[in-house]
Scaffold this active site. Structure first.
Site, PDB file in Angstrom:
ATOM      1  N   LYS A 232       0.817  -1.224   0.000  1.00 49.60           N
ATOM      2  CA  LYS A 232       0.000   0.000   0.000  1.00 49.60           C
ATOM      3  C   LYS A 232       0.849   1.273   0.000  1.00 49.60           C
ATOM      4  O   LYS A 232       2.032   1.261   0.293  1.00 49.60           O
ATOM      5  CB  LYS A 232      -1.022  -0.055   1.138  1.00 49.60           C
ATOM      6  CG  LYS A 232      -2.123  -1.066   0.757  1.00 49.60           C
ATOM      7  CD  LYS A 232      -3.330  -1.027   1.598  1.00 49.60           C
ATOM      8  CE  LYS A 232      -4.361  -2.017   1.022  1.00 49.60           C
ATOM      9  NZ  LYS A 232      -5.343  -2.394   2.020  1.00 49.60           N
ATOM     10  N   ARG A 266      -3.407 -10.030   5.430  1.00 46.75           N
ATOM     11  CA  ARG A 266      -3.843 -10.153   4.024  1.00 46.75           C
ATOM     12  C   ARG A 266      -2.700  -9.668   3.137  1.00 46.75           C
ATOM     13  O   ARG A 266      -2.309  -8.509   3.216  1.00 46.75           O
ATOM     14  CB  ARG A 266      -5.091  -9.289   3.810  1.00 46.75           C
ATOM     15  CG  ARG A 266      -5.668  -9.345   2.404  1.00 46.75           C
ATOM     16  CD  ARG A 266      -6.887  -8.435   2.288  1.00 46.75           C
ATOM     17  NE  ARG A 266      -7.497  -8.497   0.977  1.00 46.75           N
ATOM     18  CZ  ARG A 266      -7.084  -7.783  -0.074  1.00 46.75           C
ATOM     19  NH1 ARG A 266      -6.071  -6.958   0.032  1.00 46.75           N
ATOM     20  NH2 ARG A 266      -7.698  -7.917  -1.236  1.00 46.75           N
TER      21      ARG A 266
HETATM   22  N1  HH2 Z   1      -7.406  -4.023   0.721  1.00 38.87           N
HETATM   23  C1  HH2 Z   1      -7.744  -4.104  -0.578  1.00 38.87           C
HETATM   24  C2  HH2 Z   1      -8.851  -4.873  -0.979  1.00 38.87           C
HETATM   25  N2  HH2 Z   1      -9.596  -5.545  -0.077  1.00 38.87           N
HETATM   26  N3  HH2 Z   1     -10.013  -6.172   2.158  1.00 38.87           N
HETATM   27  C3  HH2 Z   1      -9.701  -6.093   3.460  1.00 38.87           C
HETATM   28  N4  HH2 Z   1     -10.435  -6.760   4.368  1.00 38.87           N
HETATM   29  N5  HH2 Z   1      -8.627  -5.357   3.915  1.00 38.87           N
HETATM   30  C4  HH2 Z   1      -7.845  -4.650   3.056  1.00 38.87           C
HETATM   31  O1  HH2 Z   1      -6.892  -3.962   3.519  1.00 38.87           O
HETATM   32  C5  HH2 Z   1      -8.150  -4.696   1.649  1.00 38.87           C
HETATM   33  C6  HH2 Z   1      -9.266  -5.483   1.233  1.00 38.87           C
HETATM   34  C7  HH2 Z   1      -6.921  -3.400  -1.598  1.00 38.87           C
HETATM   35  O2  HH2 Z   1      -5.888  -4.233  -2.043  1.00 38.87           O
HETATM   36  P1  HH2 Z   1      -5.943  -5.082  -3.403  1.00 38.87           P
HETATM   37  O3  HH2 Z   1      -6.930  -6.187  -3.293  1.00 38.87           O
HETATM   38  O4  HH2 Z   1      -4.581  -5.507  -3.767  1.00 38.87           O
HETATM   39  O5  HH2 Z   1      -6.369  -4.016  -4.487  1.00 38.87           O
HETATM   40  P2  HH2 Z   1      -7.691  -3.780  -5.303  1.00 38.87           P
HETATM   41  O6  HH2 Z   1      -8.778  -3.477  -4.346  1.00 38.87           O
HETATM   42  O7  HH2 Z   1      -7.314  -2.608  -6.179  1.00 38.87           O
HETATM   43  O8  HH2 Z   1      -7.997  -5.017  -6.093  1.00 38.87           O
END
Ligand code: HH2
Length: 287
Positions: A232, A266
């Site tokens: 992040k 995660r």
């Molecule tokens: N962060 C993202 C997405 N989902 N869910 C939870 N519970 N906690 C988090 O910190 C979180 C999440 C963002 O990361 P990523 O899945 O890599 O990106 P994107 O939402 O752009 O697919």
């Protein structure tokens, strides 16, 4: 360790008979949730796993590397804005060739979605956990879906815009209290909930760091806490790097989170995170 996910059928008469997340949490070590984004636009890996066979290869690799849970998402939440909203049919269309097959790999699958209908579809297809980045506060039906199926929910703190003047821990705690009330009103047992401070969501980089530094204060809810700091942006504020080059910062943040009480991490980088957590635990154990 793989705990066989239960198989539920159509909802109504047949719901989940046990909670695989509770079984995993009872192991007493931090759990690793591996991220599987079947999206064209996720902030760090968008487009890499859109092809179903590539996505499933990646899922298998993460399990071999130590993932306890797979978190599958088909709509980017892009914590820093710019996510393209995806219609429900398209989200389900992206999940259809991946999610049931990922369930068959044998670790619990969580569905990362903001839509109750997608969550409902995913649980019918074998997902065991709902991951709602709006903490049950975006779609009213989400809590009802979780109650009907008897599945655990990850309640993540979120807000539309960061406000640097906020005491972010107080803000997160107020948000969690609202989510818990929504859950209770829907008949969702409190012990089915995991709390997540939502690193990078509606927070300044400093507030994301405060959320990790003061994570212990959120333990007062008496519920397991998940932290997702993987790749992040706050990391790049301290040590400029593109998302693909934030592994060191991600590991540092996750070790701090576990030291402050996080039960689930995660991450995009399962092998490195698993190694870091094992070494940290081993050092702790020889004290
Ligand atoms: N962060 C993202 C997405 N989902 N869910 C939870 N519970 N906690 C988090 O910190 C979180 C999440 C963002 O990361 P990523 O899945 O890599 O990106 P994107 O939402 O752009 O697919």
């Amino acid at each position: 360790m793989a705990v066989s996910p239960r198989l539920a059928g159509a909802h109504g008469d047949r719901t989940h008979t046990h909670n695989p997340l509770a079984e995993l949490l009872a192991l007493g070590r931090p759990l690793i949730m591996g991220i599987l984004n079947v999206t064209p636009d996720s902030f760090s890996d968008g487009g890499r796993f859109l092809d179903p066979s590539g996505a499933l290869d990646h899922a298998r690799r993460m399990i071999a590397e130590g993932a306890d849970i797979l978190d599958i998402g088909a709509e980017s939440t892009r914590p820093y804005g710019g996510a393209v909203p995806v219609p429900m049919e398209e989200e389900i269309g992206r999940l259809t060739p991946v999610l049931p097959q990922a369930v068959a790999l044998g670790v619990p699958v969580s569905i990362d979605t903001m839509k109750a209908k997608v969550a409902d579809w995913a649980i019918a297809a074998g997902a065991a956990i709902i991951n709602d980045v709006w903490g049950l506060q975006r779609e009213e039906a989400m809590a009802r879906v979780a109650t009907r199926w008897g599945v655990p929910v990850i309640v993540m703190h979120n807000r539309e815009h960061a406000d640097p003047s906020l005491d972010i821990i107080a803000e997160i705690a107020e948000f969690f209290a609202r989510s818990l009330e929504i859950a209770a009103n829907a008949g969702l047992p409190r012990q089915q909930i995991v709390l997540d401070p939502g690193i990078g969501f509606g927070k300044t980089p400093e507030q994301s760091m405060i959320a990790i530094a003061r994570l212990r204060e959120l333990k007062s809810f008496g519920l397991p806490i998940l932290v997702g700091a993987s790749r992040k942006r706050f990391i790049a504020r301290i040590s400029p790097a593109s998302p693909d080059h934030r592994l060191g910062g991600s590991v540092a943040a996750h070790l701090a989170a576990v030291a402050n009480g996080a039960a689930i991490i995660r991450t995009h980088d399962v092998a490195e995170t698993a190694q870091a957590l094992r070494v940290a635990a081993a050092i702790e154990a020889v004290q």
